[in-house]
Motif scaffolding. Structure first.
Motif, PDB file in Angstrom:
ATOM      1  N   THR A 123      -6.405  72.530  54.436  1.00  0.00           N
ATOM      2  CA  THR A 123      -7.366  71.465  54.117  1.00  0.00           C
ATOM      3  C   THR A 123      -8.354  71.197  55.250  1.00  0.00           C
ATOM      4  O   THR A 123      -9.218  70.333  55.122  1.00  0.00           O
ATOM      5  CB  THR A 123      -6.686  70.130  53.722  1.00  0.00           C
ATOM      6  OG1 THR A 123      -6.127  69.501  54.878  1.00  0.00           O
ATOM      7  CG2 THR A 123      -5.604  70.353  52.669  1.00  0.00           C
ATOM      8  N   THR A 138      -2.324  76.070  52.418  1.00  0.00           N
ATOM      9  CA  THR A 138      -1.774  75.234  51.345  1.00  0.00           C
ATOM     10  C   THR A 138      -0.899  76.041  50.402  1.00  0.00           C
ATOM     11  O   THR A 138       0.147  75.562  49.941  1.00  0.00           O
ATOM     12  CB  THR A 138      -2.921  74.579  50.556  1.00  0.00           C
ATOM     13  OG1 THR A 138      -3.696  73.766  51.446  1.00  0.00           O
ATOM     14  CG2 THR A 138      -2.386  73.719  49.415  1.00  0.00           C
ATOM     15  N   ARG A 154     -14.328  77.774  50.745  1.00  0.00           N
ATOM     16  CA  ARG A 154     -12.979  77.967  51.268  1.00  0.00           C
ATOM     17  C   ARG A 154     -12.453  79.378  51.038  1.00  0.00           C
ATOM     18  O   ARG A 154     -11.259  79.599  50.860  1.00  0.00           O
ATOM     19  CB  ARG A 154     -12.005  76.913  50.726  1.00  0.00           C
ATOM     20  CG  ARG A 154     -12.485  75.480  50.950  1.00  0.00           C
ATOM     21  CD  ARG A 154     -11.383  74.470  50.798  1.00  0.00           C
ATOM     22  NE  ARG A 154     -10.383  74.568  51.861  1.00  0.00           N
ATOM     23  CZ  ARG A 154     -10.539  74.091  53.094  1.00  0.00           C
ATOM     24  NH1 ARG A 154     -11.670  73.483  53.441  1.00  0.00           N
ATOM     25  NH2 ARG A 154      -9.573  74.221  53.984  1.00  0.00           N
ATOM     26  N   HIS A 179      -7.127  71.701  43.436  1.00  0.00           N
ATOM     27  CA  HIS A 179      -7.081  71.492  44.891  1.00  0.00           C
ATOM     28  C   HIS A 179      -8.458  71.755  45.504  1.00  0.00           C
ATOM     29  O   HIS A 179      -8.937  70.982  46.346  1.00  0.00           O
ATOM     30  CB  HIS A 179      -6.037  72.420  45.511  1.00  0.00           C
ATOM     31  CG  HIS A 179      -5.985  72.384  47.005  1.00  0.00           C
ATOM     32  ND1 HIS A 179      -5.492  71.304  47.711  1.00  0.00           N
ATOM     33  CD2 HIS A 179      -6.372  73.296  47.940  1.00  0.00           C
ATOM     34  CE1 HIS A 179      -5.567  71.551  49.006  1.00  0.00           C
ATOM     35  NE2 HIS A 179      -6.099  72.749  49.170  1.00  0.00           N
ATOM     36  N   ARG A 221     -10.760  68.940  44.665  1.00  0.00           N
ATOM     37  CA  ARG A 221     -10.450  67.747  45.451  1.00  0.00           C
ATOM     38  C   ARG A 221     -11.060  67.835  46.852  1.00  0.00           C
ATOM     39  O   ARG A 221     -11.499  66.827  47.418  1.00  0.00           O
ATOM     40  CB  ARG A 221      -8.933  67.575  45.547  1.00  0.00           C
ATOM     41  CG  ARG A 221      -8.498  66.288  46.238  1.00  0.00           C
ATOM     42  CD  ARG A 221      -6.989  66.147  46.288  1.00  0.00           C
ATOM     43  NE  ARG A 221      -6.424  65.890  44.971  1.00  0.00           N
ATOM     44  CZ  ARG A 221      -5.617  66.722  44.320  1.00  0.00           C
ATOM     45  NH1 ARG A 221      -5.289  67.882  44.855  1.00  0.00           N
ATOM     46  NH2 ARG A 221      -5.138  66.404  43.142  1.00  0.00           N
ATOM     47  N   LEU A 222     -11.112  69.043  47.411  1.00  0.00           N
ATOM     48  CA  LEU A 222     -11.645  69.220  48.762  1.00  0.00           C
ATOM     49  C   LEU A 222     -13.164  69.376  48.785  1.00  0.00           C
ATOM     50  O   LEU A 222     -13.765  69.334  49.861  1.00  0.00           O
ATOM     51  CB  LEU A 222     -11.013  70.452  49.416  1.00  0.00           C
ATOM     52  CG  LEU A 222      -9.513  70.371  49.720  1.00  0.00           C
ATOM     53  CD1 LEU A 222      -9.036  71.667  50.352  1.00  0.00           C
ATOM     54  CD2 LEU A 222      -9.198  69.187  50.618  1.00  0.00           C
TER      55      LEU A 222
END
Length: 298
Positions: A157, A185, A223, A259, A262-263
């Motif tokens: 994260t 993660t 990412r 995920h 969310r980031l």
């Protein structure tokens, strides 16, 4: 998937219309061609099972929908544990691991919400009746492109930092990245799991992605470790390729998930379905640099 709104025929229960819209979306079938029986959800499901069977597919009920986890599409009925015809029920289409909402005909405000944050009470998967793989009958084409950017994060994260060069290690990944340090993660417990060394994404996918708030996603924000230019990453699944001097093996698509949304920001999950890049194994040590050539070697 295709975008499908809630059908307007109010003689059909809203939950049934919403489920039909999700089936139309995931099968990429015009909503007018999907049955919309004037029945509650349990009764309508038998109609859809017959309709799907005629197209070589089935509708499988999930035994434990609240904990279901896989990287593809599935349909979820949300609401408190009451009969499916209860007025509080909502049907949504989920995608990703962990899953998030990518279509919500009854309540668009649910888009992007993680399945773990929602009251999932029923779940269904549309799947093919024959899972046989079809091998290619023609030689695979030679593919090539270049490295547009490299990004690393030291911890799960953590912010991704772009760099000009990175050292790759076989069966580990890139120096300075959380997955090489076994701290990502989704780092697996077993060292035999494949597809966690290196992630790649096409610059074309990011450049063309427009999020609901009008902004775009930066190369580091995606990412993924390597941002590519000029090569079809989806076509590298199962193929050996070289990034600079480093040999790699494409394992599977790196699909987006709740995920990632969310980031980043709302709309990332839905916008990157089947365009989220590639997961690959690193087979040899070497340095990767921006501008390096990427090419298939099989």
């Amino acid at each position: 998937m295709i975008d499908v709104g809630l059908p307007e025929d109010e003689t059909v229960p809203e939950l049934t219309r919403s489920f039909a819209a999700c089936v139309a979306s995931v099968t990429e079938t015009p909503i007018a061609e999907v049955p919309q029986p004037r029945a509650d959800l349990p009764g309508a499901i038998s109609h859809w099972r017959s309709w799907l069977a005629g197209r070589g597919a089935g509708l499988v009920t999930l035994a434990k929908p609240a904990s279901f986890n896989w990287p593809g599409y599935w349909l979820a009925v949300l609401g408190t544990p009451r009969p499916s015809a209860s007025p509080d029920a909502t049907v949504v289409l989920m995608f990703g691991t962990p899953a998030g909402v990518v279509l919500s005909p009854q309540d668009p405000s649910l888009l992007g919400r993680a399945a773990t944050d929602l009251p999932v009470r029923e779940g269904y998967v549309v799947c093919g009746l024959d899972p046989a793989f079809i091998a290619p009958t023609t030689p695979l084409p030679h593919l090539s492109g270049t490295v547009a950017a490299i990004a690393l994060a030291e911890r799960a994260t953590g912010d991704m930092a772009t760099v000009d060069h990175a050292m790759a290690h076989a069966n580990r990944g890139l120096d300075g990245d959380r997955y090489a340090a076994k701290a990502g993660t989704f780092t697996p417990a077993s060292d035999t799991a494949r597809g966690y060394d290196l992630t790649l994404i096409e610059s074309e996918a990011l450049d063309s992605l427009t999020l609901p708030d009008g902004r775009t996603l930066g190369y580091g924000e995606a990412r993924r470790n390597v941002v590519t230019r000029g090569i079809d990453l989806n076509a590298l699944v199962g193929r050996r390729f070289r990034v600079g001097s480093v040999e790699c093996l494409g394992q599977r698509l790196c699909e987006p998930c709740s995920h990632l949304e969310r980031l980043t920001t709302k709309g990332t999950l839905r916008g990157l379905i089947h365009r989220g890049g590639l997961r690959a194994d690193v087979l040899t040590d070497g340095e990767i640099s921006t501008g390096d050539t990427i090419e298939t070697i099989d």
